[in-house]
Write an enzyme that holds these catalytic residues in place. Structure first.
Site, PDB file in Angstrom:
ATOM      1  N   TYR B 293       0.834  -1.210   0.000  1.00 41.60           N
ATOM      2  CA  TYR B 293       0.000   0.000   0.000  1.00 41.60           C
ATOM      3  C   TYR B 293       0.866   1.255   0.000  1.00 41.60           C
ATOM      4  O   TYR B 293       1.699   1.453   0.889  1.00 41.60           O
ATOM      5  CB  TYR B 293      -0.921  -0.007   1.215  1.00 41.60           C
ATOM      6  N   TYR B 343      -5.250   5.960  -7.412  1.00 41.05           N
ATOM      7  CA  TYR B 343      -5.561   5.759  -5.994  1.00 41.05           C
ATOM      8  C   TYR B 343      -6.995   5.272  -5.877  1.00 41.05           C
ATOM      9  O   TYR B 343      -7.934   6.058  -5.871  1.00 41.05           O
ATOM     10  CB  TYR B 343      -5.361   7.071  -5.242  1.00 41.05           C
TER      11      TYR B 343
END
Lengths: 318, 391
Positions: B293, B343
């Protein structure tokens, strides 16, 4: 405005960023006791350092000084401005905003920084530029742009006396509800407050009263922050608090550079601070440059009013 | 003792929508496009979906999604909280449902107009509508308002403790961008990142500069989770879930765990890692590639340590030795990551990790990928998952 029109407008407006509004120009009058006295009387400022020559002669400085906040007054145009103002890049820019319907004007923030004191006999020089223009913003007043001018003041020897940033919102005025018209005061943006609930309201209330409290378990005496209803160590619901001496040390820190948020100072420095009592607290570090902050730095805090509506713990280098 | 879900659930379909800065469509449209794409990839009809898993932050109600897609009856829906911490959290929900038989075919999705709609970089300024308001109130008055500022606080401390410099963050940004350059669905497709551009970019919250931060994107991503038995009859190579964990550690706050004895340990990721490795019977050395991440470059560095690919303090050297690159020890964020692809709150990461195990990544490493790690956000209640081929 279509996106194309907006782009064309913004290309013209943003061309003003960095443009000099005026070259270094001397004030019409040198710093003098009469204007200082008028200003101090109007402000109700009775500090003898400004107006009492006898007192000042015996002080560390040996002479009176002009109130630092008066810095901008020396270079004001005075009464002649009522007969119209000569055009300069700032007035041209404002005119361009007006042409496109951004006729509303609201001064939002003034920030002054002082580097040197001036006394009667000194002459202040002003130079000014358009420092920044924000992206298009939707504000409560209407759609608009914030622009900021940077005025730099120096004395007759060219030494920097101070700076002033002046932020203005140019906006397309909207129909205001009737209740908001009349002589209502214009709202200046302030910091986003914490909502106050059962578990934290008392803490903020104490800050309003000038005290930094730390919650303490009544049974096992363990301190905790942020406040919560139950002690994590012994599960007691009984608590009281102690007052912090506001001495601490930097655990970590950062500076919020972007985005700029209306109502906040430019580039606020925030830190996780370990208080001498042992709990951590997040607060601002003020009174020094970001570059002078380091992990392990010792701090001393004060409760201060930071804007019209907000009172907060603020920490200074110890 | 950790739950045993090993090989009880398989990922059979994955898809992303186009990623953009202005989708021009609703978030619901993005969600159903992504899910339909994942169904097509799996070779199933949306009617076969009987469960959904997504983020509490997602605005798309499951029943709206089901109606729009033409689904039939649902027997399961579950949501995972805490922003990007829900990336593998929603997978976790789906796996539990499938492994226990609560549902047979669960669609995991996340769809947002993250640039043209609500922008996360605006942080918690403006109206505070959630029950978190009091929590954020400890930070908002001081100007500590945005995800970048909260992450910066942890990063500054971690750099101080480890001596790691921005060179390592540049390597994360640069290497991730290299992958995006060859990914046509990435925002930064065809646009490499050079040293001057990185180091001269504007400061957002010290020490994070512009290219240490992910983008704001419009788009949707989805995966379909079903039983391994069923997976065998579908179109794609079977990818099963070897381990999946959620973790919140002592002293946990949402992005602002500033009151722990040490604020830069990302303890929640250490717990998730331990559980995933134990559940799967695998070790860090068994992981061939990863989707870590990356809302911010330092996220990757702290997780490399927490997931035990290197010791504490060694993440800087680990990346500077080229280990995240295509021929490195751990090719990472091969889609371009959230820094350079889009994103989508880490769910595009679930898509990419699945593709890595299938051998279908746009930047498939030369070596065999038997196991891929995929993780959720940093600084929040979070999690991770290890995907692999069916034994």
């Amino acid at each position: 405005m279509t996106p194309e029109e907006q782009k064309a407008f913004e290309d013209r407006i943003y061309a003003y960023v960095g443009v000099k509004v005026c070259e270094r120009t001397a004030a019409k009058d040198a710093v003098n006791p009469a204007m200082i006295r008028h200003w101090a009387e109007a402000m109700g400022d009775t500090n003898p350092a400004y107006t009492d020559e006898t007192w000042a002669a015996n002080s560390r400085r040996g002479k009176t000084i002009a109130p630092p906040a008066m810095m901008y007054a020396w270079n004001q145009e005075g009464f002649t401005v009522t007969r119209g103002r000569a055009s300069d890049p700032q007035t041209d820019m404002v005119e361009l905003f007006n042409e496109y319907g951004f006729t509303g004007v609201l001064g939002t923030n003034v920030t002054q920084e002082y580097f040197k004191e001036v006394s009667p006999g000194d002459t202040l020089y002003l130079e000014m530029e358009i420092d920044s223009i924000s992206e298009r913003k939707a504000t409560a007043r209407g759609i608009g742009y914030f622009f900021e001018t940077l005025a730099t003041f120096s004395d007759q020897n060219g030494e920097k006396v101070g700076t002033q940033r002046f932020r203005v919102l140019k906006f397309i005025p909207q129909e205001q509800p009737t209740a908001a018209t009349g002589d209502d005061k214009l709202e200046v943006p302030t910091r986003i407050p914490s909502p106050r609930g059962h578990d934290n309201g008392w803490w903020w209330q104490a800050v309003d009263e000038g005290k930094l409290l730390i919650q303490r378990c009544k049974r096992c005496q363990v301190l905790r922050h942020p406040p919560r209803p139950m002690c994590g160590e012994c599960q007691s619901l009984e608590w009281d608090s102690i007052e912090s001496g506001m001495e601490g040390e930097v655990i970590s820190y950062t500076c919020l550079r972007h985005p700029a948020i209306p109502g906040y100072p430019k580039d606020p420095v925030c830190a996780v601070i370990k208080l001498a009592e042992g709990t951590n607290l997040v607060a601002n570090i003020v009174g020094c440059d970001y570059d002078d902050v380091f992990i392990g730095m010792k701090l001393k805090g004060r409760i201060e009013q930071v804007d019209e509506k907000t009172t907060l713990p603020q920490f200074y280098p110890a | 003792m950790v739950a045993n879900i090993r090989d009880k659930a398989a990922i059979v379909g994955v898809a992303n929508t186009a990623f953009s800065k202005d989708s021009g469509v609703s978030e619901l449209s993005l969600a159903v496009q992504a899910i339909k794409g994942a169904c097509d990839d799996a070779g199933i009809h949306p009617r076969e979906i009987d469960g959904f898993a997504t983020f509490t932050l997602d605005t798309n109600d499951e029943i709206e999604v089901a109606r729009a897609l033409g689904c039939g009856d649902l027997t399961f829906w579950g949501r995972s909280h805490y922003g990007g911490g829900a990336a593998t959290g929603s997978l976790h929900q789906a796996v539990m449902a499938v492994a226990t038989g609560m549902a047979e075919c669960v669609a995991v999705f996340r769809a947002l107009n993250g640039r043209s709609g609500h922008r996360y970089s605006q942080g918690v300024s403006g109206e505070l509508l959630t029950a978190d308001a009091i929590h954020w109130g400890w930070y908002t008055p001081y100007g500590l308002l945005t995800p970048a500022s909260w992450t910066a606080m942890i990063t500054q401390r971690w750099m101080h403790r480890t001596g790691v410099t921005k060179e390592a963050m540049f390597e994360v940004a640069r290497c991730t961008r290299e992958y995006a350059v060859s990914n046509p669905n990435a925002f930064f497709h065809g646009q490499p990142l050079d040293r001057d551009t990185y180091f001269n970019a504007r400061m957002i919250a010290d020490p994070l500069q512009l290219f240490d931060c992910c983008q704001e994107s419009d788009g949707g991503s989805a995966i379909i989770v079903t039983t391994p038995q069923r997976a065998r009859d579908l179109k794609q190579p079977v990818v099963t879930v070897k381990g999946v964990a959620q973790a919140s550690a002592q002293g946990q706050e949402q992005m602002t765990s500033f009151y722990r004895d040490e604020i830069s340990d990302v303890s929640e990721h250490r717990i998730a890692a331990g559980d995933c490795y134990e559940m799967s019977g695998l070790r860090p050395s068994d992981i061939d590639a990863a989707v870590i991440y990356d809302a911010f470059t330092p996220n990757v560095l702290l997780q490399l340590e927490a997931w035990d690919f290197c010791k504490f303090g060694e993440a800087g050297d680990f990346v500077l030795d080229g280990n995240l690159r295509p021929d490195g020890r751990l090719p990472t964020n091969t889609h371009g990551g959230q820094l350079s692809e889009a994103y989508i709150h880490g769910v595009n990461g679930l898509v990419e990790a699945t593709r890595l195990v299938r051998g279908q990544s746009v930047n498939q490493p030369g070596k065999q990928v038997d196991h891929a790690l995929v993780t959720s956000g940093v600084g929040i209640p979070t999690g991770g998952a290890i995907l692999g081929k069916l034994d």
